[in-house]
Write an enzyme that holds these catalytic residues in place. Sequence first.
Site, PDB file in Angstrom:
ATOM      1  N   CYS A 152      35.637  -1.169   1.155  1.00 42.19           N
ATOM      2  CA  CYS A 152      35.005  -2.295   1.834  1.00 42.19           C
ATOM      3  C   CYS A 152      34.575  -3.345   0.795  1.00 42.19           C
ATOM      4  CB  CYS A 152      33.794  -1.834   2.639  1.00 42.19           C
ATOM      5  SG  CYS A 152      34.253  -0.789   4.036  1.00 42.19           S
ATOM      6  N   ASP A 186      28.987  -9.223   9.267  1.00 41.43           N
ATOM      7  CA  ASP A 186      29.046  -8.333   8.109  1.00 41.43           C
ATOM      8  C   ASP A 186      29.559  -9.051   6.870  1.00 41.43           C
ATOM      9  OD1 ASP A 186      28.351  -5.736   7.363  1.00 41.43           O
ATOM     10  OD2 ASP A 186      30.443  -5.132   7.219  1.00 41.43           O
ATOM     11  N   HIS A 192      27.338  -4.292   4.387  1.00 44.19           N
ATOM     12  CA  HIS A 192      26.849  -2.910   4.357  1.00 44.19           C
ATOM     13  C   HIS A 192      27.054  -2.247   2.989  1.00 44.19           C
ATOM     14  CE1 HIS A 192      31.162  -2.484   5.318  1.00 44.19           C
ATOM     15  NE2 HIS A 192      31.074  -1.314   4.689  1.00 44.19           N
TER      16      HIS A 192
END
EC number: 3.6.1.15
Length: 1687
Positions: free
Chosen positions: A1133, A1048, A1024
Amino acid sequence: MRMATPSSAPSVRNTEKRKNKKASSKASVSFGAPSPLSSESEDEINYMTPPEQEAQPGALAALHAEGPLAGLPVTRSDARVLIFNEWEERKKSDPWLRLDMSDKAIFRRYPHLRPKEDRPDAPSHAEDAMDAKEPVIGSILEQDDHKFYHYSVYIGGGLVMGVNNPSAAVCQATIDVEKLHLWWRPVWEPRHPLDSAELRKCVGMTVPYVATTVNCYQVCCWIVGIKDTWLKRAKISRDLPFYSPVQDWNVDPQEPFIPSKLRMVSDGILVALSAVIGRPIKNLLASVKPLNILNIVLSCDWTFSGIVNALILLAELFDIFWTPPDVTNWMISIFGEWQAEGPFDLALDVVPTLLGGIGMAFGLTSETIGRKLASTNSALKAAQEMGKFAIEVFKQIMAWIWPSEDPVPALLSNMEQAIIKNECQLENQLTAMLRDRNAGAEFLRSLDEEEQEVRKIAAKCGNSATTGTTNALLARISMARAAFEKARAEQTSRVRPVVIMVSGRPGIGKTCFCQNLAKRIAASLGDETSVGIIPRADVDHWDAYKGARVVLWDDFGMDNVVKDALRLQMLADTCPVTLNCDRIENKGKMFDSQVIIITTNQQTPVPLDYVNLEAVCRRIDFLVYAESPVVDDARARAPGDVNAVKAAMRPDYSHINFILAPQGGFDRQGNTPYGKGVTKIIGATALCARAVALVHERHDDFGLQNKVYDFDAGKITAFKAMAADAGIPWYKMAAIGCKAMGCTCVEEAMHLLKDYEVAPCQVIYNGATYNVSCIKGAPMVEKVKEPELPKTLVNCVRRIKEARLRCYCRMAADVITSILQAAGTAFSIYHQIEKRSRPSFYWDRGYTYRDGPGSFDIFEDDDDGWYHSEGKKGKNKKGRGRPGVFRTRGLTDEEYDEFKKRRESRGGKYSIDDYLADREREEELLERDEEEAIFGDGFGLKATRRSRKAERAKLGLVSGGDIRARKPIDWNVVGPSWADDDRQVDYGEKINFEAPVSIWSRVVQFGTGWGFWVSGHVFITAKHVAPPKGTEIFGRKPGDFTVTSSGDFLKYYFTSAVRPDIPAMVLENGCQEGVVASVLVKRASGEMLALAVRMGSQAAIKIGSAVVHGQTGMLLTGSNAKAQDLGTIPGDCGCPYVYKKGNTWVVIGVHVAATRSGNTVIAATHGEPTLEALEFQGPPMLPRPSGTYAGLPIADYGDAPPLSTKTMFWRTSPEKLPPGAWEPAYLGSKDERVDGPSLQQVMRDQLKPYSEPRGLLPPQEILDAVCDAIENRLENTLEPQKPWTFKKACESLDKNTSSGYPYHKQKSKDWTGSAFIGDLGDQATHANNMYEMGKSMRPIYTAALKDELVKPDKIYGKIKKRLLWGSDLGTMIRAARAFGPFCDALKETCIFNPIRVGMSMNEDGPFIFARHANFRYHMDADYTRWDSTQQRAILKRAGDIMVRLSPEPDLARVVMDDLLAPSLLDVGDYKIVVEEGLPSGCPCTTQLNSLAHWILTLCAMVEVTRVDPDIVMQESEFSFYGDDEVVSTNLELDMVKYTMALRRYGLLPTRADKEEGPLERRQTLQGISFLRRAIVGDQFGWYGRLDRASIDRQLLWTKGPNHQNPFETLPGHAQRPSQLMALLGEAAMHGEKYYRTVASRVSKEAAQSGIEMVVPRHRSVLRWVRFGTMDAETPQERSAVFVNEDE
């Protein structure tokens, strides 16, 4: 007087010094050494050159013409010239020879030059000497040296030569010369006096010295060439008494040297040590045979050590243990020359290795030592500076007290020696320097350097004494230069330069291109800066011309084209050209450039009406027409806009199209004065390579001398060089060399080489010179020079070298065998002692025994009916416990189908373990029901194995199998007791979770978060945070990397290294629960945070509306991590999770989410790529399975149909098959021929190689150059193609094959003849729309096993069946539209391009094989497991070439990326992911495979030869068809290195006969195989004939509908007559005898099957196959009657 001319050699002349006179009548003053060319004193009259010689500048030495001194030098300078000349000539054969030009050497050689006052008076010592005649030169003298005798060789003048002064009793001594000073007597004399000069060559050589073996007497034997030893001394004769050293011919001998007592003691110790290693002690032990006596007492126990002991005793018994065979001669044969100089050379190689090993043992490296010595170095530098200052002060004081001599005379003397060398070189090597451009340039450069040095001396010393000398030296240099230039101007021929003319419109970049081309050609010739220009227009002054290798002539014909044409005729000719120069120093300059590059705007080189048109066109080697449609279009669109024109130009000149006219052409259409030729498209690289090749070819044709092999200097070295130049392999070279050792003349040796091509060369043997050659099997030997005057002593230096090396080899062998003998003796004695002292146990014996009634044998099985052996438990070769999901426990195909039905009925929640348990339970119930039915209810149930085992465990009983499974030492404690463990735990130790700096540097900002470099090629991040698809990343375009994702987790793989500075790390799919890892958090502010995390389980967690798959973890930073700024925040992230596994850092995932408190974090882990591109339909899918299948990761459940258990092959007759005949491949567990595994197991065996590691890629620079060369080759040969339509793509597919996923039906069922309908029509239309929109579709392949005829070993031995990949119909359509035009273009040029896909063996084969036959060497290789060993990186480079040459590159790029992404293969039960290997099943697979084969082969050849790929392709011819190949080349390839390079790439090459070892090359094309055909030739050309085994197989088997029994017969069908006719054509190529055999079998089959056919005669069929006609009018000479006879 007559003159002598010495040869050239570099030397430094010693400064001449005058002798001190005892009495001088006249005082003189000297300013150093006298001048070599002039003298001012009567004392130096011997140094003067006679006046009559000054008028003869060519004379180098003056000799007396008459009288008693005829032929002797006049002055000492003349003597030096003669000595220099002799040294130069002898140095060629004896490189070690030293130059001695001192007065002592001159007076010894020419006594008449010695001044009268210096000649000794030879005092008389008659009262002390016993008169003796002077010994003969070469005699061995025995001298009384106190305690022992000393031996030396007499060389005349009272001098003896030998090892006169050894430093110790065991040492490395030097052969020297000294005065005879001991009492002596001759003990051996030669028949004729030996040459003293030849003997003196041995002076200065080093030899090993051992007082008891290799001593002074042994060295004397080596020198004079007699075979004797010190222990025997058989050649010594002691008939004469000892004589005094004082004789008339030996004046003033020195006093004898008496060694000290310490020296005698040390020598005694060394002699004793050498005697231990010496052979006398070993011979004594060998006669006693102590080990044999020991073997009589003791016996062998037949254990391993006992057998070794017995072998040792047998070796001693047969006298090969203590006295092993002498391998000295074999060791000497390894050396090409006897060059080993002694232990010093060995120490130079061994000492650095030993020091490195000691440093490694102590942990010392260059870095640690450097740090330790840094301070010491600075202190030494300071002390050095202080010392230099003190030395300078001391020098000034010493110079004031004792003035030093002037160094200028010494410098002038050195310069004179260099000038003498150049004058000798000019006299003796003038022709070679004129022929060799480099040698001539080197000669002129040396003259310039010497002139510069002399002028420096003249400027520094301006006194009158020096000026005359420097002027004379400058005059001699100028005379040498003028003589060379005059000789060069008088040449009658020269090398004709290569002329390249580039014609085209102005302003398209011709001049810039030609400048770049000139630099590239100059660099290829060895000097990149050697580029010049030719004056144009009215400028006719060549003063700026410096003799550059490449010259550029711009705007040819701009002023007067006829004048320029005349100049071109003059320059591009073999006649020497003297240039017009204005400056006086440039007068007589010659034009000698090798390449002329011309640019012109004319359409023809000269006007067509020019009288010398043909002569000008003939001198232009490459006429190139340059066109640039891009520049012309830019000018038309924007007239006058310079920026637009510049934007259209490319720095690599790809905007220019070059067309090469035929040689001698004069226009763009290819017209020549003799007719119209063919024009070709050529690239800059190819043009440069052709020009350089033509330059070297003309230079070789202009060469002067053949190679010379001097067998007198070294036989082995000369023979190796001669054999290597003749292209003889090393193993054949060794066989011929052994035979040549027995030859007595050159004619016999050349007769051994009659089977090889030996170019004309010269051989020097026994002093004579021969011209030899061997062409087409006819050896030629011609003696051109007789040997010099015979000498009684020949090559004594060579004998000493040989004997010295033999001694060293013998010493090394003695030391090694002494160590082995000591070790063997110790082992034998220890073995016997240990055997007698160890205790004996009953279980040590190899038999069983019983002591009496009631005893039992623990070695026998307790098979008494109440228990069954359980066997060994635990891990074994078949795995641990029950087999897993991929081992079917020997299930048949029916049982496996039953398991799948049960799994489907239970919704997929059913494993093989459950199925096995159910089957066992059902079998027990069935047995119980059967026994109740037979015996009734009263019969007891039969105990099962499981129940019996449980009952034994309950009662505490132990079975025999359990007893046998025990180890004999089960009751012994292994290792130290727990009570002795003194280790302690440090509970206060702090655990550091901080990663090293090298790992922190891998964390980089990426997208909206962070990412991590696993290696230079692999980059991971969170999905993402990544940028959108199609974005350029790290400066790389989307076509340069592939992207895979798992949830992911996102992984980028770059084809070329982005971060080459970092090593690769290990990337794992998560870690075990409880592991403490570190999340490396980086912030934009520069803050770096390493947070400890205890990893949990793998889970799927819902965050908002998204479900994240990964591994959870708990931060170890406290209960409220975020509040304490010790947790993750949004924006972190993509940060990596790492932990230390042993000593290795491992990355397990990337950060994707955290809870609000921050204590719980989630890491996305590296799973398998998701199937997002698949469009699943129907009911909801079952949970996706996990695990691996044959080592490959599982992605999903499979949908492929079951593997076929039938075959399409039928027998043609019911007769029994002959032995060794091929049969249809294995058909599964129901195959009646053999009891084997299921077809799924066979498929798994074929899939395992795809999961094995890959090989290394070729070096990047070589791979890039090879791909560029191949692309240029294809771009210049392939015609542009138009894109295919959807209809044409559908028509190109084979309709008789399966459509693949998901329908798995034959394509012909939905084909109307022009389009697909139904399900396949929808699938094809969807794939076509995705192609036209440029969207990606993931291919899904279906695995199958090939139905084919195989060897019996693959059925009855190790069962094998080839794996097939079948792609889906959508992938077929997209690949056909993208690469169909490119494949058609390749097929059209299959005769000229190496990719032979589409060739006809009978029509195109003769032309292809004829191209191969033009080259010298030929080779073919057979590759094992070709498809599974391929690398996707190489396939991607091949795919890039296909994409760039396709008509729609943008759309083709999408298709190629999908083909080379990790492949999804349906194997029936599962869909697995295959990341490496060749994905087949597409229309372009064969072309892609052949292109990758071309790249790998060319990379290996370039890596071995280090030659440019364009030149390799120019000097070679290739044929590739998938994994089959034929390579022909003119290059000298090292086949061992070539084979190793292919194996390093991961390939498995074997010879054509499947033998292991390096690939073989042949010098004939005959016998090379290609596409199962052997290449043969006759007077009409080359052709390929099918092997007889294939013809016989087609007579035994035929194809028909699928059936289960392969031995069923099938009657003749409609296609069988055409098959049999083609079979007769193939048989006709093997000769009439074999054709008759096949024809009879064909007639028999036709009669049995009812087929009507006429079998033609052999000659008619052969005409039809070879020449395409069966007419009787075919010429009789083309019938090839005696060509194709049986072998």
